[in-house]
Design an enzyme around this catalytic site. Sequence first.
Site, PDB file in Angstrom:
ATOM      1  N   ASP A  67       0.815  -1.222   0.000  1.00  0.00           N
ATOM      2  CA  ASP A  67       0.000   0.000   0.000  1.00  0.00           C
ATOM      3  C   ASP A  67       0.844   1.265   0.000  1.00  0.00           C
ATOM      4  OD1 ASP A  67       0.874  -0.453   2.596  1.00  0.00           O
ATOM      5  OD2 ASP A  67      -1.124  -0.608   3.469  1.00  0.00           O
ATOM      6  N   ASN A 136      -7.507  -2.435  14.078  1.00  0.00           N
ATOM      7  CA  ASN A 136      -8.911  -2.646  13.680  1.00  0.00           C
ATOM      8  C   ASN A 136      -9.070  -3.878  12.781  1.00  0.00           C
ATOM      9  OD1 ASN A 136      -7.874  -1.813  11.234  1.00  0.00           O
ATOM     10  ND2 ASN A 136      -9.333  -0.147  10.912  1.00  0.00           N
ATOM     11  N   HIS A 138      -7.342  -4.472   9.980  1.00  0.00           N
ATOM     12  CA  HIS A 138      -7.017  -4.285   8.559  1.00  0.00           C
ATOM     13  C   HIS A 138      -5.718  -4.995   8.180  1.00  0.00           C
ATOM     14  CE1 HIS A 138      -4.769  -0.161   9.205  1.00  0.00           C
ATOM     15  NE2 HIS A 138      -3.978  -1.167   9.470  1.00  0.00           N
ATOM     16  N   GLU A 143      -9.587  -2.153   4.784  1.00  0.00           N
ATOM     17  CA  GLU A 143     -10.220  -1.749   6.032  1.00  0.00           C
ATOM     18  C   GLU A 143     -11.473  -2.590   6.307  1.00  0.00           C
ATOM     19  OE1 GLU A 143      -8.494   0.081   7.926  1.00  0.00           O
ATOM     20  OE2 GLU A 143      -8.461   2.203   7.377  1.00  0.00           O
TER      21      GLU A 143
HETATM   22  P1  PGA Z   1       1.929  -1.462  12.915  1.00  0.00           P
HETATM   23  O1  PGA Z   1       0.841  -1.340  11.786  1.00  0.00           O
HETATM   24  O2  PGA Z   1       2.884  -2.485  12.480  1.00  0.00           O
HETATM   25  O3  PGA Z   1       2.554  -0.093  12.961  1.00  0.00           O
HETATM   26  O4  PGA Z   1       1.210  -1.831  14.176  1.00  0.00           O
HETATM   27  C1  PGA Z   1       0.269  -2.500  11.281  1.00  0.00           C
HETATM   28  C2  PGA Z   1      -0.845  -2.138  10.345  1.00  0.00           C
HETATM   29  O5  PGA Z   1      -1.490  -1.097  10.522  1.00  0.00           O
HETATM   30  O6  PGA Z   1      -1.102  -2.935   9.422  1.00  0.00           O
END
Ligand code: PGA
Length: 242
Positions: A67, A136, A138, A143
Amino acid sequence: MKLMVFKNEEDLDMAAANSVVEVIKANPKATLGFATGQTPVGLYQKLVQAYQNGLVSFKQVTTYNIDEYAGLAKDHPQSFYYFMKTHLFSQVDFTEGNIHIPDGIGPDLEEEAKRYEAMLKEAGQLDVQILSIGLNGHIGFNEPGHTLHAETHVVTLTEDTREVNSRVFPSLAAVPTKAITMGLGPMIKAKKIVFIAKGESKANILKQAFQGPIDPLVPGSFLQLHPNIEVYLDEKAAQYFM
Ligand code: PGA
């Protein structure tokens, strides 16, 4: 699913990195899917060390990141391109033309999503996809919602995600509202997924994702369908697993 729980982060990162290195050793022209965020930073450090120790070369490897934020140029310190360059690309021997990340600043994001998807289709099956999960649920920027996408698409980020990610931006207002993300298709089709999560804050969503029902409101739950997923967790992240 192959679940591995580690007492310390160093061992976790090393084991996950070794799994990626094995793939490249078996096939120096391997195709890798990369993720960003705090979680895989240690894994990338271990890949850099493996390169420095002469254990692996990335020269012939092709990479696809999952992404990128809309509106951030490659040299913007919060862009995922910049993140990858800082933590990995600039420190090992990748061939620049083999690195792929969606372009967040083109004039037409929808066209860019189509272009990226066409490239992924042409690349075929990824040899290994590195993933982590958001608070969350994702995966990449897929999402939670009532539908999930198989293909690369433009996404409006949830307020939860913007809030969480604002920790690395000067303010919440500076966090982009949109992004381009790979869909779940190439991840599910990858030959192997190296999935990492760390810390207590992820424990609850991990339980839902890997031991709850498959549900588009928890995009990570679709990873249960993958036939060859390695799940690397620290003890805090794994605390609700049974
Ligand atoms: P993080 O993010 O590794 O900073 O916890 C993971 C994500 O949002 O996919």
